[in-house]
Design a protein around this motif. Sequence first.
Motif, PDB file in Angstrom:
ATOM      1  N   LEU A  39     -10.000  13.683   7.585  1.00 51.53           N
ATOM      2  CA  LEU A  39     -10.848  13.282   6.457  1.00 51.53           C
ATOM      3  C   LEU A  39     -10.167  12.173   5.676  1.00 51.53           C
ATOM      4  CD1 LEU A  39     -12.317  16.541   4.853  1.00 51.53           C
ATOM      5  CD2 LEU A  39     -13.573  14.686   5.904  1.00 51.53           C
ATOM      6  N   ARG A  40     -10.978  11.327   5.101  1.00 51.66           N
ATOM      7  CA  ARG A  40     -10.471  10.288   4.207  1.00 51.66           C
ATOM      8  C   ARG A  40     -10.508  10.816   2.780  1.00 51.66           C
ATOM      9  NH1 ARG A  40     -13.192   4.715   5.783  1.00 51.66           N
ATOM     10  NH2 ARG A  40     -11.713   4.041   4.211  1.00 51.66           N
ATOM     11  N   TYR A  41      -9.775  10.135   1.904  1.00 53.45           N
ATOM     12  CA  TYR A  41      -9.649  10.567   0.513  1.00 53.45           C
ATOM     13  C   TYR A  41     -11.024  10.721  -0.155  1.00 53.45           C
ATOM     14  CZ  TYR A  41      -8.247  10.627  -4.376  1.00 53.45           C
ATOM     15  OH  TYR A  41      -8.073  10.981  -5.693  1.00 53.45           O
ATOM     16  N   LYS A  45     -12.726  14.003  -1.823  1.00 52.69           N
ATOM     17  CA  LYS A  45     -13.110  14.008  -3.240  1.00 52.69           C
ATOM     18  C   LYS A  45     -14.534  14.538  -3.414  1.00 52.69           C
ATOM     19  CE  LYS A  45     -12.378  12.597  -7.594  1.00 52.69           C
ATOM     20  NZ  LYS A  45     -13.067  13.604  -8.352  1.00 52.69           N
ATOM     21  N   LYS A  46     -15.424  14.167  -2.483  1.00 53.06           N
ATOM     22  CA  LYS A  46     -16.816  14.650  -2.559  1.00 53.06           C
ATOM     23  C   LYS A  46     -16.922  16.134  -2.208  1.00 53.06           C
ATOM     24  CE  LYS A  46     -18.805  10.199  -1.340  1.00 53.06           C
ATOM     25  NZ  LYS A  46     -19.383   9.408  -0.245  1.00 53.06           N
ATOM     26  N   LEU A  68       2.053  20.317   5.935  1.00 51.23           N
ATOM     27  CA  LEU A  68       0.829  21.001   6.344  1.00 51.23           C
ATOM     28  C   LEU A  68      -0.258  19.993   6.714  1.00 51.23           C
ATOM     29  CD1 LEU A  68       0.816  23.858   3.696  1.00 51.23           C
ATOM     30  CD2 LEU A  68       1.627  23.932   6.060  1.00 51.23           C
ATOM     31  N   ILE A  69      -0.174  18.790   6.149  1.00 48.51           N
ATOM     32  CA  ILE A  69      -1.077  17.703   6.523  1.00 48.51           C
ATOM     33  C   ILE A  69      -0.244  16.453   6.792  1.00 48.51           C
ATOM     34  CG2 ILE A  69      -3.037  18.592   5.182  1.00 48.51           C
ATOM     35  CD1 ILE A  69      -2.483  16.326   3.135  1.00 48.51           C
ATOM     36  N   SER A  70      -0.852  15.540   7.530  1.00 40.04           N
ATOM     37  CA  SER A  70      -0.213  14.239   7.715  1.00 40.04           C
ATOM     38  C   SER A  70      -1.137  13.171   7.157  1.00 40.04           C
ATOM     39  CB  SER A  70       0.115  13.982   9.186  1.00 40.04           C
ATOM     40  OG  SER A  70      -1.059  13.948   9.949  1.00 40.04           O
ATOM     41  N   ARG A  71      -0.541  12.081   6.742  1.00 38.75           N
ATOM     42  CA  ARG A  71      -1.268  10.980   6.107  1.00 38.75           C
ATOM     43  C   ARG A  71      -1.051   9.740   6.954  1.00 38.75           C
ATOM     44  NH1 ARG A  71       0.369   7.121   1.982  1.00 38.75           N
ATOM     45  NH2 ARG A  71      -1.378   6.686   0.608  1.00 38.75           N
ATOM     46  N   LYS A  72      -2.161   9.133   7.366  1.00 42.65           N
ATOM     47  CA  LYS A  72      -2.072   7.920   8.162  1.00 42.65           C
ATOM     48  C   LYS A  72      -2.746   6.784   7.413  1.00 42.65           C
ATOM     49  CE  LYS A  72      -2.932   5.960  12.685  1.00 42.65           C
ATOM     50  NZ  LYS A  72      -3.420   6.177  14.038  1.00 42.65           N
ATOM     51  N   VAL A  73      -1.971   5.719   7.187  1.00 46.96           N
ATOM     52  CA  VAL A  73      -2.477   4.551   6.468  1.00 46.96           C
ATOM     53  C   VAL A  73      -2.732   3.439   7.481  1.00 46.96           C
ATOM     54  CG1 VAL A  73      -2.013   2.861   4.660  1.00 46.96           C
ATOM     55  CG2 VAL A  73      -1.125   5.193   4.437  1.00 46.96           C
ATOM     56  N   TYR A  74      -3.941   2.893   7.450  1.00 43.44           N
ATOM     57  CA  TYR A  74      -4.302   1.780   8.321  1.00 43.44           C
ATOM     58  C   TYR A  74      -4.110   0.473   7.555  1.00 43.44           C
ATOM     59  CZ  TYR A  74      -6.386   5.294  11.343  1.00 43.44           C
ATOM     60  OH  TYR A  74      -6.585   6.386  12.153  1.00 43.44           O
ATOM     61  N   PRO A  75      -3.488  -0.521   8.187  1.00 42.64           N
ATOM     62  CA  PRO A  75      -3.229  -1.794   7.497  1.00 42.64           C
ATOM     63  C   PRO A  75      -4.470  -2.675   7.446  1.00 42.64           C
ATOM     64  CG  PRO A  75      -2.356  -1.888   9.714  1.00 42.64           C
ATOM     65  CD  PRO A  75      -2.934  -0.504   9.529  1.00 42.64           C
ATOM     66  N   GLU A  76      -5.365  -2.362   6.545  1.00 44.52           N
ATOM     67  CA  GLU A  76      -6.585  -3.146   6.373  1.00 44.52           C
ATOM     68  C   GLU A  76      -6.946  -3.200   4.900  1.00 44.52           C
ATOM     69  OE1 GLU A  76     -10.114  -0.194   7.548  1.00 44.52           O
ATOM     70  OE2 GLU A  76      -8.776  -0.556   9.234  1.00 44.52           O
ATOM     71  N   PRO A  78     -10.229  -2.985   2.278  1.00 42.93           N
ATOM     72  CA  PRO A  78      -9.409  -2.094   1.459  1.00 42.93           C
ATOM     73  C   PRO A  78      -8.645  -1.107   2.348  1.00 42.93           C
ATOM     74  CG  PRO A  78     -11.702  -1.429   1.329  1.00 42.93           C
ATOM     75  CD  PRO A  78     -11.665  -2.694   2.148  1.00 42.93           C
ATOM     76  N   PRO A  79      -7.546  -0.552   1.834  1.00 46.37           N
ATOM     77  CA  PRO A  79      -6.740   0.353   2.650  1.00 46.37           C
ATOM     78  C   PRO A  79      -7.539   1.572   3.105  1.00 46.37           C
ATOM     79  CG  PRO A  79      -5.731  -0.020   0.496  1.00 46.37           C
ATOM     80  CD  PRO A  79      -7.040  -0.719   0.495  1.00 46.37           C
ATOM     81  N   LYS A  80      -7.334   1.942   4.334  1.00 46.12           N
ATOM     82  CA  LYS A  80      -7.977   3.137   4.892  1.00 46.12           C
ATOM     83  C   LYS A  80      -6.878   4.179   5.104  1.00 46.12           C
ATOM     84  CE  LYS A  80     -10.351   4.700   9.063  1.00 46.12           C
ATOM     85  NZ  LYS A  80     -10.897   4.288  10.362  1.00 46.12           N
ATOM     86  N   VAL A  81      -7.074   5.369   4.518  1.00 46.76           N
ATOM     87  CA  VAL A  81      -6.096   6.443   4.638  1.00 46.76           C
ATOM     88  C   VAL A  81      -6.819   7.674   5.165  1.00 46.76           C
ATOM     89  CG1 VAL A  81      -4.426   7.893   3.419  1.00 46.76           C
ATOM     90  CG2 VAL A  81      -4.775   5.523   2.703  1.00 46.76           C
ATOM     91  N   GLU A  82      -6.256   8.281   6.193  1.00 43.58           N
ATOM     92  CA  GLU A  82      -6.830   9.505   6.764  1.00 43.58           C
ATOM     93  C   GLU A  82      -5.819  10.639   6.657  1.00 43.58           C
ATOM     94  OE1 GLU A  82      -9.837   7.792  10.183  1.00 43.58           O
ATOM     95  OE2 GLU A  82      -7.862   8.491  10.787  1.00 43.58           O
TER      96      GLU A  82
END
Length: 113
Positions: A39-41, A45-46, A68-76, A78-82
Amino acid sequence: MTKRNSDAPVCSLDYAFRRIGGKYKARVLWYIYTKDNVLRYGELKKMVQNITSKMLTQTLRELEEDQLISRKVYPEVPPKVEYSLTDTGMELIPFIEHLGIWGRKQMQKEKFE
């Protein structure tokens, strides 16, 4: 003689509830799990009702710190974080599911549903 760390967990249950206790952590883990483990941020939030942006950010950081979770940031832009569950986070899902079943039964008894 060893010094006792006053912040150290006193037992295994204390350790576990420090990782998933609170109002939002188990729900965040569950929502990530039910949405194909990613899921994305904004989606979180929703889904997590009545949570402030500050609290969601804090909850995600704590879950990530506890691995317990991992965070992946895509270099784009606006920033995309999953966010996704780690293997350790996945181990908690059956217990969270069981708590949900228990909660539903209790709500029916109290006529919440």
